[in-house]
Design an enzyme around this catalytic site. Structure first.
Site, PDB file in Angstrom:
ATOM      1  N   ASN A   9       0.899  -1.101   0.063  1.00 28.06           N
ATOM      2  CA  ASN A   9      -0.048   0.187   0.048  1.00 28.06           C
ATOM      3  C   ASN A   9       1.015   1.015  -0.066  1.00 28.06           C
ATOM      4  OD1 ASN A   9      -1.741   1.922   0.326  1.00 28.06           O
ATOM      5  ND2 ASN A   9      -2.232   1.432   2.597  1.00 28.06           N
ATOM      6  N   TRP A  10       0.967   1.811  -1.053  1.00 24.29           N
ATOM      7  CA  TRP A  10       1.870   3.172  -1.190  1.00 24.29           C
ATOM      8  C   TRP A  10       1.392   4.521  -0.606  1.00 24.29           C
ATOM      9  CZ3 TRP A  10       3.690   2.916  -7.051  1.00 24.29           C
ATOM     10  CH2 TRP A  10       4.282   1.535  -7.289  1.00 24.29           C
ATOM     11  N   LYS A  11      -0.097   4.318  -0.272  1.00 28.03           N
ATOM     12  CA  LYS A  11      -0.742   5.381   0.457  1.00 28.03           C
ATOM     13  C   LYS A  11      -0.649   6.761  -0.313  1.00 28.03           C
ATOM     14  CE  LYS A  11      -0.255   3.035   5.001  1.00 28.03           C
ATOM     15  NZ  LYS A  11      -0.241   3.410   6.271  1.00 28.03           N
ATOM     16  N   HIS A  95      -9.491   0.782   5.136  1.00 31.29           N
ATOM     17  CA  HIS A  95      -8.165   1.037   5.922  1.00 31.29           C
ATOM     18  C   HIS A  95      -8.444   1.951   7.174  1.00 31.29           C
ATOM     19  CE1 HIS A  95      -4.204   2.442   6.723  1.00 31.29           C
ATOM     20  NE2 HIS A  95      -3.930   1.414   5.817  1.00 31.29           N
ATOM     21  N   GLU A  97      -7.154   4.293   8.166  1.00 28.98           N
ATOM     22  CA  GLU A  97      -6.811   5.801   7.885  1.00 28.98           C
ATOM     23  C   GLU A  97      -7.984   6.300   7.435  1.00 28.98           C
ATOM     24  OE1 GLU A  97      -2.113   5.313   7.415  1.00 28.98           O
ATOM     25  OE2 GLU A  97      -3.313   5.617   5.660  1.00 28.98           O
ATOM     26  N   GLU A 167      -4.993  -4.974  10.622  1.00 36.12           N
ATOM     27  CA  GLU A 167      -3.961  -4.146  10.908  1.00 36.12           C
ATOM     28  C   GLU A 167      -4.280  -3.368  12.360  1.00 36.12           C
ATOM     29  OE1 GLU A 167      -2.247  -2.168   6.884  1.00 36.12           O
ATOM     30  OE2 GLU A 167      -4.137  -1.497   7.307  1.00 36.12           O
ATOM     31  N   GLY A 173       2.669   2.702  10.716  1.00 36.11           N
ATOM     32  CA  GLY A 173       3.321   3.745  10.369  1.00 36.11           C
ATOM     33  C   GLY A 173       4.091   4.498  11.866  1.00 36.11           C
ATOM     34  N   SER A 212       3.601  -1.943   9.959  1.00 35.88           N
ATOM     35  CA  SER A 212       4.837  -1.806  10.132  1.00 35.88           C
ATOM     36  C   SER A 212       5.438  -3.209   9.767  1.00 35.88           C
ATOM     37  CB  SER A 212       5.368  -1.101  11.552  1.00 35.88           C
ATOM     38  OG  SER A 212       4.832  -0.011  11.703  1.00 35.88           O
ATOM     39  N   GLY A 234       5.170   1.649   4.244  1.00 34.73           N
ATOM     40  CA  GLY A 234       6.372   2.174   4.227  1.00 34.73           C
ATOM     41  C   GLY A 234       7.211   1.300   3.359  1.00 34.73           C
TER      42      GLY A 234
END
Length: 251
Positions: A9-11, A95, A97, A167, A173, A212, A234
């Protein structure tokens, strides 16, 4: 036998130049044949990534879709049918976020899950608890509610063509990672929740761990019996690190 899946997931990261560089790195990777590998770039760069990875085994997905499956008057949104049109194979829904920062409810997430499936996309349903919820002993309650929302709306059979990603919000993160035992406990509970209604679906669904994930921790996590791969944040922006995580899933 469930085929492991590692999805990056490149966000909200990337420029045309950096995406081109990452594509080149991904094309150089020696990936294990027994592992499905996917990347989810920002929607602006999906077409660039699909073209750049043409002929490669890596599949491309999206980070979100609209609640309506087809084109219409919904400014700023992208329909699941449009994602299929450009070549996406899967899409993240729910997700943390989006749940926490953008206020997406379980109902909205369920509608996106349904929209994705109606167009032939594989939804990757993200579930997980905050630090406060874990400390209050509510992890399984929270995850069960998020899972139950989809089951109540669409039936447990919907998970025959879906992926689940656990998650823990406190590990996204932050550099913190759930221990393999902590992650396995939740993954096993998710599978048990599904098996109560349909044992065959429960056995077949892939449940990924996200939070992470790095090459150093991947092998121990993926060695757990109910962890079928990873949703990588990341670390997926570094082709070599991402490749090492994929190889860990295949070992």
């Amino acid at each position: 036998m469930r085929r492991p899946l590692v999805a990056g997931n490149w966000k909200m990261h990337g420029t045309r130049a950096s995406v081109a560089e990452l594509i080149e790195g991904l094309r150089q990777l020696a990936l294990p044949a027994g592992v499905e590998v996917a990347v989810m770039p920002p929607s602006l760069y999906i077409d660039q990534v699909i073209q750049g990875l043409d002929g490669n085994s890596i599949v491309v997905g999206a980070q979100d879709c609209a609640v309506d499956p087809v084109q219409g008057a919904l400014t700023g949104e992208i329909a699941a049918s449009q994602l299929v049109d450009v070549g996406c194979k899967l899409v993240l829904v729910g997700h943390s976020e989006r749940r926490l920062i953008l206020g997406e409810s379980d109902e909205i997430v369920s509608r996106k899950f349904a929209a994705a499936q109606s167009c032939g996309l594989i939804p990757v349903l993200c579930v997980g608890e905050t630090q406060e919820q874990r400390e209050a002993g509510k992890t399984l309650e929270v995850v069960g509610r998020q899972l139950g929302s989809v089951i109540e709306e669409l039936g447990v059979g919907a998970f025959a063509q879906a992926v689940i990603a656990y998650e823990p919000v406190w590990a996204i993160g932050t550099g913190l990672t759930a221990s393999p035992q902590q992650a396995q406990e939740v993954h096993a509970a998710i599978r048990l929740r599904l098996s109560v209604e349909n044992a065959e679906v429960a056995r077949g669904v892939r449940i990924l761990y996200g939070g992470s994930v790095k090459a150093a921790s991947a092998a121990d996590l993926f060695g757990m019996p109910d962890i079928d791969g990873g949703l990588v944040g990341g670390a997926s922006l570094n082709a070599d690190e991402f490749g090492a995580i994929c190889r860990a899933a295949g070992s």
